[in-house]
Design a protein around this motif. Structure first.
Motif, PDB file in Angstrom:
ATOM      1  N   VAL A   1       9.654  -3.746  -2.378  1.00  0.00           N
ATOM      2  CA  VAL A   1       8.233  -3.397  -2.310  1.00  0.00           C
ATOM      3  C   VAL A   1       7.547  -4.408  -1.399  1.00  0.00           C
ATOM      4  CG1 VAL A   1       6.132  -2.960  -3.629  1.00  0.00           C
ATOM      5  CG2 VAL A   1       8.369  -2.506  -4.668  1.00  0.00           C
TER       6      VAL A   1
ATOM      7  N   THR B   1       4.565  -4.963  -0.413  1.00  0.00           N
ATOM      8  CA  THR B   1       3.270  -5.510  -0.820  1.00  0.00           C
ATOM      9  C   THR B   1       3.361  -6.383  -2.070  1.00  0.00           C
ATOM     10  OG1 THR B   1       2.922  -3.325  -1.830  1.00  0.00           O
ATOM     11  CG2 THR B   1       1.785  -3.790   0.251  1.00  0.00           C
ATOM     12  N   THR B   2       4.510  -6.416  -2.721  1.00  0.00           N
ATOM     13  CA  THR B   2       4.738  -7.325  -3.852  1.00  0.00           C
ATOM     14  C   THR B   2       6.104  -7.977  -3.639  1.00  0.00           C
ATOM     15  OG1 THR B   2       5.618  -5.503  -5.194  1.00  0.00           O
ATOM     16  CG2 THR B   2       3.293  -6.063  -5.491  1.00  0.00           C
TER      17      THR B   2
ATOM     18  N   TRP C   1       9.908  -7.925  -5.546  1.00  0.00           N
ATOM     19  CA  TRP C   1      10.074  -6.801  -6.459  1.00  0.00           C
ATOM     20  C   TRP C   1      10.801  -5.655  -5.771  1.00  0.00           C
ATOM     21  CZ3 TRP C   1       5.031  -5.493  -9.637  1.00  0.00           C
ATOM     22  CH2 TRP C   1       4.794  -6.513 -10.561  1.00  0.00           C
TER      23      TRP C   1
ATOM     24  N   LEU D   1       8.795  -2.578 -10.102  1.00  0.00           N
ATOM     25  CA  LEU D   1       7.408  -2.108 -10.093  1.00  0.00           C
ATOM     26  C   LEU D   1       7.173  -1.109 -11.216  1.00  0.00           C
ATOM     27  CD1 LEU D   1       4.659  -1.994  -8.502  1.00  0.00           C
ATOM     28  CD2 LEU D   1       5.623  -0.014  -7.321  1.00  0.00           C
TER      29      LEU D   1
ATOM     30  N   HIS E   1      -0.724   0.224  -7.717  1.00  0.00           N
ATOM     31  CA  HIS E   1       0.741   0.208  -7.705  1.00  0.00           C
ATOM     32  C   HIS E   1       1.332   1.518  -7.163  1.00  0.00           C
ATOM     33  CE1 HIS E   1       1.106  -3.747  -9.208  1.00  0.00           C
ATOM     34  NE2 HIS E   1       0.608  -3.494 -10.397  1.00  0.00           N
TER      35      HIS E   1
ATOM     36  N   ASP F   1       1.594   0.610  -3.706  1.00  0.00           N
ATOM     37  CA  ASP F   1       2.776  -0.242  -3.539  1.00  0.00           C
ATOM     38  C   ASP F   1       4.047   0.601  -3.468  1.00  0.00           C
ATOM     39  OD1 ASP F   1       1.289  -2.621  -3.655  1.00  0.00           O
ATOM     40  OD2 ASP F   1       1.496  -2.780  -5.831  1.00  0.00           O
TER      41      ASP F   1
ATOM     42  N   HIS G   1       4.464   2.355  -0.163  1.00  0.00           N
ATOM     43  CA  HIS G   1       4.945   1.439   0.867  1.00  0.00           C
ATOM     44  C   HIS G   1       6.457   1.220   0.723  1.00  0.00           C
ATOM     45  CE1 HIS G   1       1.307   0.364   2.945  1.00  0.00           C
ATOM     46  NE2 HIS G   1       0.680   0.052   1.826  1.00  0.00           N
ATOM     47  N   ALA G   2       6.922   1.077  -0.515  1.00  0.00           N
ATOM     48  CA  ALA G   2       8.357   0.882  -0.745  1.00  0.00           C
ATOM     49  C   ALA G   2       9.153   2.105  -0.309  1.00  0.00           C
ATOM     50  CB  ALA G   2       8.606   0.594  -2.224  1.00  0.00           C
TER      51      ALA G   2
ATOM     52  N   LEU H   1      -8.229  -1.996  -0.732  1.00  0.00           N
ATOM     53  CA  LEU H   1      -6.908  -2.588  -0.552  1.00  0.00           C
ATOM     54  C   LEU H   1      -6.998  -4.024  -0.050  1.00  0.00           C
ATOM     55  CD1 LEU H   1      -4.999   0.470   0.969  1.00  0.00           C
ATOM     56  CD2 LEU H   1      -5.007  -0.341  -1.403  1.00  0.00           C
TER      57      LEU H   1
ATOM     58  N   TRP I   1      -7.604  -6.270  -2.989  1.00  0.00           N
ATOM     59  CA  TRP I   1      -6.391  -6.381  -3.798  1.00  0.00           C
ATOM     60  C   TRP I   1      -5.228  -7.006  -3.026  1.00  0.00           C
ATOM     61  CZ3 TRP I   1      -5.156  -6.129  -8.793  1.00  0.00           C
ATOM     62  CH2 TRP I   1      -6.116  -5.630  -9.676  1.00  0.00           C
TER      63      TRP I   1
ATOM     64  N   ARG J   1      -3.666  -5.944  -0.416  1.00  0.00           N
ATOM     65  CA  ARG J   1      -2.671  -4.990   0.072  1.00  0.00           C
ATOM     66  C   ARG J   1      -2.800  -4.717   1.560  1.00  0.00           C
ATOM     67  NH1 ARG J   1      -1.785  -6.253  -5.173  1.00  0.00           N
ATOM     68  NH2 ARG J   1      -0.010  -5.054  -5.970  1.00  0.00           N
TER      69      ARG J   1
END
Length: 255
Positions: A37, A39-40, A43, A48, A130, A133, A136-137, A223, A226, A228
């Motif tokens: 992911v 943006t995180t 993970w 997630l 999320h 997120d 994006h993943a 975003l 946050w 992102r």
């Protein structure tokens, strides 16, 4: 009597939570659980999904016990898949939220809004961010966020996370100053400094009197707040260091 403190009514919040929860699950189902992911960092998509499901269980425990929970289900039960854990968690939370008038009293972590409606809003934005997120993943381009939800998310990030949560964490800025925000037709002002963080909705002319003014579409601003999108995704006029301070403080508040 309604206690809606956000910019979207509670019926819309609950409907949007159900939609976002379903979308997140569909994205996760269609992609590899091991997909990173972006943006995180650190993970995978599986991580997630576990996190979001655990957060939904956390909210359920708040609502059912009437206080901040010390223990709640954070992982699938033996024999239960991550997808199954996620599905049961968001479905039970949606049913619990729907079972109560949003104006009725509930234990929350924001004294300004001790109602069930607080959790409708919080569940939606936790899930929506999320969902972005997850997309994006999965390699999706340009996640779409409805403008009304984006605007409400900007309001929550500023008034709840910046204006309240940082105070409870004992965190504040190193420089005094105000930052105005424009997202679509809505505006806010945030003030930071040693021992002080607060934010409020205001008219556009008031926001324009701040020492820095940040402008962006509702979705981009949401975003950005946050974390992102890059810190440069919005347009800033005036004192860039003050706007960067707000962004950095929100990284601590929303982690």
């Amino acid at each position: 009597m309604s206690r809606e403190l956000g910019t979207v009514d509670h019926g819309r919040l609950l409907e949007a939570f159900r939609i976002e929860a379903r979308l997140l699950g569909e994205v996760a189902h269609a992609a590899s659980p091991d997909a990173p992911v972006p943006t995180t960092p650190g993970w995978t998509l599986d991580d997630l999904l576990r996190h979001v499901a655990g957060t939904h269980r956390y909210v359920l425990s708040w609502l059912r016990r009437g206080r901040r929970p010390e223990q709640w289900q954070r992982a699938p039960r033996p024999g239960q898949s991550v997808a199954g854990f996620y599905e049961s968690s968001h479905e039970e939370l949606a049913a619990e939220l729907a079972a109560h008038d949003p104006a009725t009293r509930a234990a929350t972590w924001w004294p300004a809004d001790p109602t069930h409606g607080f959790w409708r809003r919080r569940a939606l934005h936790e899930t929506l961010v999320h969902r972005v997120d997850a997309e994006h993943a999965a390699g999706a381009d340009g996640p779409q966020i409805p403008a009304d939800l984006s605007t409400d998310g900007v309001d929550e990030a500023l008034t709840l996370y910046f204006g309240h949560r940082l105070t409870t964490m004992g965190l504040s800025g190193t420089r005094y100053g105000t930052v105005g925000f424009h997202a679509g037709d809505h505006s806010w002002t945030a003030r930071a400094g040693p021992g002080e963080t607060e934010a409020w909705r205001c008219a556009a002319p008031e926001a324009d009197t701040a020492e820095a003014v940040v402008t962006g579409s509702p979705a981009t601003m949401y975003l950005w707040l946050w974390g992102r999108t890059p810190v440069t995704a919005t347009h800033t006029e005036g004192d860039h260091e003050l706007s960067a301070q707000i962004w950095a403080l929100l990284r601590l508040a929303t982690r």
